[in-house]
Write an enzyme that holds these catalytic residues in place. Sequence first.
Site, PDB file in Angstrom:
ATOM      1  CE  LYS A  16     -41.433 -21.757  23.475  1.00  0.00           C
ATOM      2  NZ  LYS A  16     -41.854 -20.251  23.574  1.00  0.00           N
ATOM      3  NE  ARG A  91     -43.210 -22.648  17.766  1.00  0.00           N
ATOM      4  CZ  ARG A  91     -41.968 -22.995  18.753  1.00  0.00           C
ATOM      5  NH1 ARG A  91     -41.935 -23.777  19.043  1.00  0.00           N
ATOM      6  NH2 ARG A  91     -42.018 -21.326  18.577  1.00  0.00           N
ATOM      7  NE  ARG A 130     -33.657 -16.105  22.021  1.00  0.00           N
ATOM      8  CZ  ARG A 130     -33.938 -16.911  21.969  1.00  0.00           C
ATOM      9  NH1 ARG A 130     -35.040 -17.550  22.416  1.00  0.00           N
ATOM     10  NH2 ARG A 130     -35.174 -16.826  21.142  1.00  0.00           N
ATOM     11  NE  ARG A 163     -33.525 -18.938  18.577  1.00  0.00           N
ATOM     12  CZ  ARG A 163     -34.184 -19.473  19.007  1.00  0.00           C
ATOM     13  NH1 ARG A 163     -34.012 -20.300  20.485  1.00  0.00           N
ATOM     14  NH2 ARG A 163     -35.564 -19.364  19.011  1.00  0.00           N
ATOM     15  NE  ARG A 174     -38.976 -16.391  16.616  1.00  0.00           N
ATOM     16  CZ  ARG A 174     -37.651 -16.510  18.382  1.00  0.00           C
ATOM     17  NH1 ARG A 174     -37.153 -15.597  17.682  1.00  0.00           N
ATOM     18  NH2 ARG A 174     -37.911 -17.719  18.844  1.00  0.00           N
TER      19      ARG A 174
HETATM   20  P1  AP5 Z   1     -36.130 -17.945  26.527  1.00  0.00           P
HETATM   21  O1  AP5 Z   1     -36.477 -18.797  27.895  1.00  0.00           O
HETATM   22  O2  AP5 Z   1     -34.460 -18.332  25.188  1.00  0.00           O
HETATM   23  O3  AP5 Z   1     -37.241 -17.608  25.690  1.00  0.00           O
HETATM   24  P2  AP5 Z   1     -37.845 -19.361  25.191  1.00  0.00           P
HETATM   25  O4  AP5 Z   1     -39.650 -19.483  25.814  1.00  0.00           O
HETATM   26  O5  AP5 Z   1     -37.470 -20.606  24.614  1.00  0.00           O
HETATM   27  O6  AP5 Z   1     -37.519 -18.125  23.552  1.00  0.00           O
HETATM   28  P3  AP5 Z   1     -37.847 -19.140  22.414  1.00  0.00           P
HETATM   29  O7  AP5 Z   1     -37.379 -17.934  21.445  1.00  0.00           O
HETATM   30  O8  AP5 Z   1     -36.024 -20.571  22.322  1.00  0.00           O
HETATM   31  O9  AP5 Z   1     -39.056 -19.967  22.255  1.00  0.00           O
HETATM   32  P4  AP5 Z   1     -39.217 -20.217  20.510  1.00  0.00           P
HETATM   33  O10 AP5 Z   1     -40.802 -20.411  21.046  1.00  0.00           O
HETATM   34  O11 AP5 Z   1     -39.731 -18.916  19.356  1.00  0.00           O
HETATM   35  O12 AP5 Z   1     -38.420 -20.507  19.434  1.00  0.00           O
HETATM   36  P5  AP5 Z   1     -37.801 -22.049  19.786  1.00  0.00           P
HETATM   37  O13 AP5 Z   1     -36.442 -22.257  19.946  1.00  0.00           O
HETATM   38  O14 AP5 Z   1     -38.926 -23.311  20.533  1.00  0.00           O
HETATM   39  O15 AP5 Z   1     -35.896 -16.465  26.887  1.00  0.00           O
HETATM   40  C1  AP5 Z   1     -35.610 -15.451  26.129  1.00  0.00           C
HETATM   41  C2  AP5 Z   1     -35.064 -14.482  26.706  1.00  0.00           C
HETATM   42  O16 AP5 Z   1     -35.345 -13.927  27.933  1.00  0.00           O
HETATM   43  C3  AP5 Z   1     -33.427 -14.868  26.959  1.00  0.00           C
HETATM   44  O17 AP5 Z   1     -32.423 -14.589  26.591  1.00  0.00           O
HETATM   45  C4  AP5 Z   1     -33.800 -14.185  28.511  1.00  0.00           C
HETATM   46  O18 AP5 Z   1     -32.088 -15.139  29.498  1.00  0.00           O
HETATM   47  C5  AP5 Z   1     -34.759 -13.496  28.887  1.00  0.00           C
HETATM   48  N1  AP5 Z   1     -35.376 -14.139  30.243  1.00  0.00           N
HETATM   49  C6  AP5 Z   1     -35.815 -15.249  30.383  1.00  0.00           C
HETATM   50  N2  AP5 Z   1     -36.930 -15.357  31.466  1.00  0.00           N
HETATM   51  C7  AP5 Z   1     -37.117 -14.289  31.614  1.00  0.00           C
HETATM   52  C8  AP5 Z   1     -37.668 -13.626  32.698  1.00  0.00           C
HETATM   53  N3  AP5 Z   1     -38.374 -14.118  33.461  1.00  0.00           N
HETATM   54  N4  AP5 Z   1     -37.088 -12.098  33.458  1.00  0.00           N
HETATM   55  C9  AP5 Z   1     -36.113 -11.338  31.967  1.00  0.00           C
HETATM   56  N5  AP5 Z   1     -35.966 -12.128  31.005  1.00  0.00           N
HETATM   57  C10 AP5 Z   1     -36.175 -13.463  30.687  1.00  0.00           C
HETATM   58  O19 AP5 Z   1     -37.888 -22.458  17.761  1.00  0.00           O
HETATM   59  C11 AP5 Z   1     -37.563 -21.776  16.691  1.00  0.00           C
HETATM   60  C12 AP5 Z   1     -37.892 -21.885  15.535  1.00  0.00           C
HETATM   61  O20 AP5 Z   1     -38.364 -23.683  15.281  1.00  0.00           O
HETATM   62  C13 AP5 Z   1     -40.224 -21.816  15.102  1.00  0.00           C
HETATM   63  O21 AP5 Z   1     -39.745 -20.279  15.256  1.00  0.00           O
HETATM   64  C14 AP5 Z   1     -40.298 -22.206  14.081  1.00  0.00           C
HETATM   65  O22 AP5 Z   1     -39.705 -22.059  13.044  1.00  0.00           O
HETATM   66  C15 AP5 Z   1     -39.693 -23.890  15.075  1.00  0.00           C
HETATM   67  N6  AP5 Z   1     -40.389 -24.903  15.311  1.00  0.00           N
HETATM   68  C16 AP5 Z   1     -40.089 -25.176  16.814  1.00  0.00           C
HETATM   69  N7  AP5 Z   1     -40.576 -26.359  17.374  1.00  0.00           N
HETATM   70  C17 AP5 Z   1     -41.698 -26.338  16.189  1.00  0.00           C
HETATM   71  C18 AP5 Z   1     -43.137 -26.719  16.105  1.00  0.00           C
HETATM   72  N8  AP5 Z   1     -43.925 -27.910  17.048  1.00  0.00           N
HETATM   73  N9  AP5 Z   1     -43.579 -26.817  15.231  1.00  0.00           N
HETATM   74  C19 AP5 Z   1     -43.156 -26.233  13.955  1.00  0.00           C
HETATM   75  N10 AP5 Z   1     -42.424 -25.205  14.342  1.00  0.00           N
HETATM   76  C20 AP5 Z   1     -40.841 -25.484  14.978  1.00  0.00           C
END
Ligand code: AP5
Length: 226
Positions: A16, A91, A130, A163, A174
């Site tokens: 994402k 979420r 990552r 991270r 997660r």
């Molecule tokens: P990446 O693009 O980083 O993936 P992502 O989907 O953005 O992953 P996140 O871990 O950031 O999402 P998340 O939803 O768990 O965490 P968030 O930060 O929102 O890609 C991942 C890896 O794969 C990278 O190394 C990339 O290079 C590689 N890659 C990408 N595309 C690829 C492809 N097509 N092929 C191969 N490799 C690829 O949230 C973190 C925490 O914050 C949550 O756990 C929670 O505690 C809190 N939080 C955030 N939002 C909320 C909410 N709305 N409500 C409550 N808590 C929340």
Amino acid sequence: MAELNLVLLGPPGSGKGTQGERLQADLRLPYYATGDILRAAVREQTALGRTAKQYMDRGDLVPDQVIVGVIAERIDSPDAADGFILDGFPRTIPQAEALDLELRNLGRSLSGVFLVDVSDQEVTRRLGGRRTCVENGHVFHVEFNPSARDGVCDLDGSALVVRDDDEPEVIAKRLATYHAKTEPLIEYYDRQSLLRRTDGAAAPEQVEEDLRRTLATLKLEADEAI
Ligand code: AP5
């Protein structure tokens, strides 16, 4: 189309953030990633950051009432007048309902929800490799998208780190949280005919191409409806 209000939905590590950055560059719309917003708050040690850290470190979601206000404030700002891209929000069903209500009060609605879907196995591979830059959260992968210099961000020269929530036991938590609390949103948005599915297992360029095609269709449908 008057405005473009988009949501990126998908499991942790589905890409994402990777696609959100590309879409933002393409569409020139504000990009609100709740994970990035919360990590910045943790770094700055604000009250929000102190509350969020305990949940994030163990792979839990921060409480709905904490995050809903953070997003409501942004979509109600002049920056978001022509639209926005949300990543990581909503979420949970209560967050989705709060977003619907907030938009309705503003006389607006969502244009589309892009589901970037990948398997649990692929999530584990991606998050395990990552690397994220400490300054601006730019994302790399040791195998799929390596930086030119080991441990250094290509875009701003800052250090690349693992991270805190990319440790194996937190990744498993997660994923479980995603299946229990976020996956029900797929049906929620499908029922509203807003859901657009993309195979996130493809290469990043292919996923980007799919999203662009979907976006073009969305704009065409909206123009025809006017
Ligand atoms: P990446 O693009 O980083 O993936 P992502 O989907 O953005 O992953 P996140 O871990 O950031 O999402 P998340 O939803 O768990 O965490 P968030 O930060 O929102 O890609 C991942 C890896 O794969 C990278 O190394 C990339 O290079 C590689 N890659 C990408 N595309 C690829 C492809 N097509 N092929 C191969 N490799 C690829 O949230 C973190 C925490 O914050 C949550 O756990 C929670 O505690 C809190 N939080 C955030 N939002 C909320 C909410 N709305 N409500 C409550 N808590 C929340």
